[in-house]
Design a protein around this motif. Structure first.
Motif, PDB file in Angstrom:
ATOM      1  N   LEU A 208       0.609  -1.038   0.039  1.00  0.00           N
ATOM      2  CA  LEU A 208       0.263  -0.176   0.018  1.00  0.00           C
ATOM      3  C   LEU A 208       1.027   1.111  -0.147  1.00  0.00           C
ATOM      4  O   LEU A 208       1.854   1.450   1.050  1.00  0.00           O
ATOM      5  CB  LEU A 208      -1.027   0.024   1.306  1.00  0.00           C
ATOM      6  CG  LEU A 208      -2.085  -1.055   0.771  1.00  0.00           C
ATOM      7  CD1 LEU A 208      -2.835  -0.428   2.628  1.00  0.00           C
ATOM      8  CD2 LEU A 208      -3.289  -0.199  -0.048  1.00  0.00           C
ATOM      9  N   GLY A 209       1.323   1.632  -1.970  1.00  0.00           N
ATOM     10  CA  GLY A 209       1.841   2.913  -0.962  1.00  0.00           C
ATOM     11  C   GLY A 209       1.129   3.950  -2.607  1.00  0.00           C
ATOM     12  O   GLY A 209       0.013   4.138  -2.185  1.00  0.00           O
TER      13      GLY A 209
ATOM     14  N   GLY B  97      -7.132   1.275  -2.048  1.00  0.00           N
ATOM     15  CA  GLY B  97      -6.413   2.034  -1.067  1.00  0.00           C
ATOM     16  C   GLY B  97      -5.040   2.320  -0.539  1.00  0.00           C
ATOM     17  O   GLY B  97      -4.300   2.878  -0.391  1.00  0.00           O
ATOM     18  N   SER B  98      -4.595   2.615  -2.384  1.00  0.00           N
ATOM     19  CA  SER B  98      -3.206   3.183  -2.433  1.00  0.00           C
ATOM     20  C   SER B  98      -3.577   5.129  -1.947  1.00  0.00           C
ATOM     21  O   SER B  98      -4.850   5.190  -1.809  1.00  0.00           O
ATOM     22  CB  SER B  98      -2.862   2.907  -4.319  1.00  0.00           C
ATOM     23  OG  SER B  98      -3.992   3.771  -4.808  1.00  0.00           O
ATOM     24  N   GLY B  99      -2.616   5.521  -2.283  1.00  0.00           N
ATOM     25  CA  GLY B  99      -2.607   6.444  -2.517  1.00  0.00           C
ATOM     26  C   GLY B  99      -3.183   6.805  -3.394  1.00  0.00           C
ATOM     27  O   GLY B  99      -3.759   8.583  -3.147  1.00  0.00           O
ATOM     28  N   ALA B 100      -2.670   6.987  -4.068  1.00  0.00           N
ATOM     29  CA  ALA B 100      -3.596   7.897  -5.184  1.00  0.00           C
ATOM     30  C   ALA B 100      -5.155   7.153  -5.170  1.00  0.00           C
ATOM     31  O   ALA B 100      -5.690   8.220  -5.749  1.00  0.00           O
ATOM     32  CB  ALA B 100      -3.076   6.911  -6.714  1.00  0.00           C
TER      33      ALA B 100
ATOM     34  N   GLY C 179       4.464  -0.014   2.473  1.00  0.00           N
ATOM     35  CA  GLY C 179       4.381   0.980   1.885  1.00  0.00           C
ATOM     36  C   GLY C 179       4.373   2.076   3.202  1.00  0.00           C
ATOM     37  O   GLY C 179       3.740   2.288   4.221  1.00  0.00           O
ATOM     38  N   SER C 180       3.996   3.357   2.262  1.00  0.00           N
ATOM     39  CA  SER C 180       3.876   4.070   3.325  1.00  0.00           C
ATOM     40  C   SER C 180       2.975   4.458   3.338  1.00  0.00           C
ATOM     41  O   SER C 180       2.571   4.992   4.564  1.00  0.00           O
ATOM     42  CB  SER C 180       4.753   5.762   2.991  1.00  0.00           C
ATOM     43  OG  SER C 180       3.652   5.247   1.008  1.00  0.00           O
ATOM     44  N   ILE C 181       1.866   4.294   2.599  1.00  0.00           N
ATOM     45  CA  ILE C 181       0.131   4.040   3.497  1.00  0.00           C
ATOM     46  C   ILE C 181       0.029   3.390   3.961  1.00  0.00           C
ATOM     47  O   ILE C 181      -0.690   3.868   5.033  1.00  0.00           O
ATOM     48  CB  ILE C 181      -0.857   4.338   1.786  1.00  0.00           C
ATOM     49  CG1 ILE C 181      -0.257   5.218   0.924  1.00  0.00           C
ATOM     50  CG2 ILE C 181      -2.416   4.115   2.547  1.00  0.00           C
ATOM     51  CD1 ILE C 181      -0.471   6.399   1.337  1.00  0.00           C
ATOM     52  N   ALA C 182       0.130   2.087   4.091  1.00  0.00           N
ATOM     53  CA  ALA C 182       0.075   1.182   5.337  1.00  0.00           C
ATOM     54  C   ALA C 182       0.582   1.318   6.810  1.00  0.00           C
ATOM     55  O   ALA C 182      -0.149   1.627   7.735  1.00  0.00           O
ATOM     56  CB  ALA C 182       0.540  -0.347   5.001  1.00  0.00           C
TER      57      ALA C 182
ATOM     58  N   ALA D 110       9.300   0.725   4.305  1.00  0.00           N
ATOM     59  CA  ALA D 110       9.675  -0.510   2.896  1.00  0.00           C
ATOM     60  C   ALA D 110      10.350  -1.745   2.953  1.00  0.00           C
ATOM     61  O   ALA D 110      10.651  -1.901   4.430  1.00  0.00           O
ATOM     62  CB  ALA D 110      10.930   0.715   2.921  1.00  0.00           C
ATOM     63  N   PRO D 111      10.631  -2.492   1.824  1.00  0.00           N
ATOM     64  CA  PRO D 111      11.375  -3.392   2.222  1.00  0.00           C
ATOM     65  C   PRO D 111      12.579  -4.099   2.093  1.00  0.00           C
ATOM     66  O   PRO D 111      12.952  -4.530   3.558  1.00  0.00           O
ATOM     67  CB  PRO D 111      10.975  -3.864   0.607  1.00  0.00           C
ATOM     68  CG  PRO D 111      10.007  -4.012   0.000  1.00  0.00           C
ATOM     69  CD  PRO D 111       9.788  -2.579   0.708  1.00  0.00           C
TER      70      PRO D 111
END
Length: 280
Positions: free
Chosen positions: A122-123, A151-154, A248-251, A275-276
C-alpha cells in the motif's frame, strides 16, 4: 587480487511508481543507501530509466563497481522485466548477475520470510499476493488507480479531490484543503488529465488525510477505502487463517485504520513495514 577473499558488491532495489530505495552491501556490511525517483517500466521507457540511474545514482561513485543486482519493482513483469533488465545491463555492463522481479515478490520475501502469508503493498499504488512455500501462488490483479488500486495513495487522493471539488465533505474540511493547497478545479484537472504521473500527483494528498484523520468524515473515507481493499482483494484468496502483512508508506502511516478495517472481515494484520529494505 586473491579471488578467495573477493566479496561481490550486491545492489538491491525496491522500486515503486514514486521512489526507488537502493541498498549497497558487501556481504552483510551495508555500504550505502540511496533514494531515487520511481521507475515503473510500464510508465517510462528504457532511455528514461537509464537517465535516472546515471543522473541520480551513479553520481555516487560507490555504486559504480556493482557485481550483483537484485531489482524488485512495480511494473516488472513480462516485457516490463525485459525493459528494466536491458536498462540495468546498459548502466552496469560489468555486472556478473542481474535479477529483476516484481515489487510484490520483494515485499513477500521481506514480510513473510520462510512463513506462509498474504503480502500486500500500500503505497502510491496497491497490490497483494498469496505467498506459500516460498512462492507467490496467487495474485489478484491491482488494475491500476483508475480501475483498482484500492487503498492506495493515488486512490485515496483521487477520492479526496473528488469529494472536495464536489463539496461532498464538510465545509471545514474543504476550507482546510483550499487553505493548504490553493488549487483551483482547473489546475487539478490539468494535472490529472493532461500531465504525466497523475498517480504521483494524486498520492501527494495523502498527508492531508493523515493530518485530518481524527475528523469523522476523513475517518469514514479511510475506513471505506481500506475495507474496499480487503473486500476486493484479500478475501479472494480465501485464507482467513493466514496473517496479512503490509509494506508501503500508506500502510505504515495508516496502520491503525488498516487494522480496524481488517477486523471487519475477521482478518489479522501481521507485520507492517514502511519499506522492504527496512529489513536488515
Amino acid at each position: 587480487m586473491n579471488s578467495s577473499s573477493y566479496t561481490p558488491l550486491l545492489l538491491t532495489a525496491d522500486s515503486g511508481s514514486t521512489k526507488t530505495d537502493w541498498l549497497l552491501q558487501s556481504g552483510n556490511v551495508v555500504i550505502a543507501r540511496c533514494t531515487t525517483q520511481g521507475m515503473n517500466p510500464f510508465m517510462i521507457g528504457q532511455t528514461e530509466i537509464e537517465t535516472i540511474l546515471r543522473h541520480e545514482l551513479l553520481t555516487d561513485e560507490r555504486f559504480e563497481g556493482v557485481s550483483h543486482i537484485c531489482f524488485y519493482g512495480a511494473g516488472c513483469r513480462g516485457k516490463g522485466c525485459e525493459t528494466m533488465e536491458r536498462a540495468l545491463r546498459s548502466v552496469w555492463p560489468q555486472a556478473e548477475r542481474i535479477t529483476v522481479g516484481s515489487d510484490l515478490l520483494g515485499a513477500a520475501r521481506a514480510l513473510c520470510g520462510t512463513d506462509d502469508g498474504i503480502a500486500c503493498i500500500l503505497g502510491t499504488g496497491s497490490n497483494s499476493g498469496l505467498y506459500v512455500g516460498g512462492k507467490l501462488v496467487a495474485n489478484v490483479s491491482p488494475l491500476g488507480y483508475i480501475l483498482g488500486d484500492e487503498g492506495s495513495g493515488a486512490v485515496l487522493g483521487r477520492r479526496l479531490l473528488g469529494d472536495v471539488l464536489k463539496r461532498q465533505l464538510p465545509q471545514d474540511v474543504c476550507l482546510a484543503f483550499e487553505k493548504r493547497y490553493g488549487l483551483s478545479a482547473d489546475a487539478i484537472i490539468q494535472r490529472v488529465y493532461r500531465e504525466p504521473m497523475a498517480n504521483r500527483f494524486l498520492a501527494s494528498f495523502a498527508p492531508f488525510l493523515a493530518a485530518h484523520r481524527e475528523h469523522p468524515a476523513i475517518q469514514a473515507l479511510l475506513a471505506d477505502e481500506f475495507a474496499r481493499f480487503f473486500e476486493r482483494n484479500i478475501l479472494q484468496y480465501e485464507r482467513p487463517d493466514l496473517p496479512v502483512h503490509f509494506v508501503g508508506s500508506i500502510a505504515y502511516v495508516f496502520a491503525d485504520e488498516l487494522r480496524k478495517a481488517a477486523l471487519r472481515f475477521g482478518l489479522t494484520v501481521g507485520r507492517i513495514l514502511k519499506a522492504p529494505l527496512d529489513v536488515e
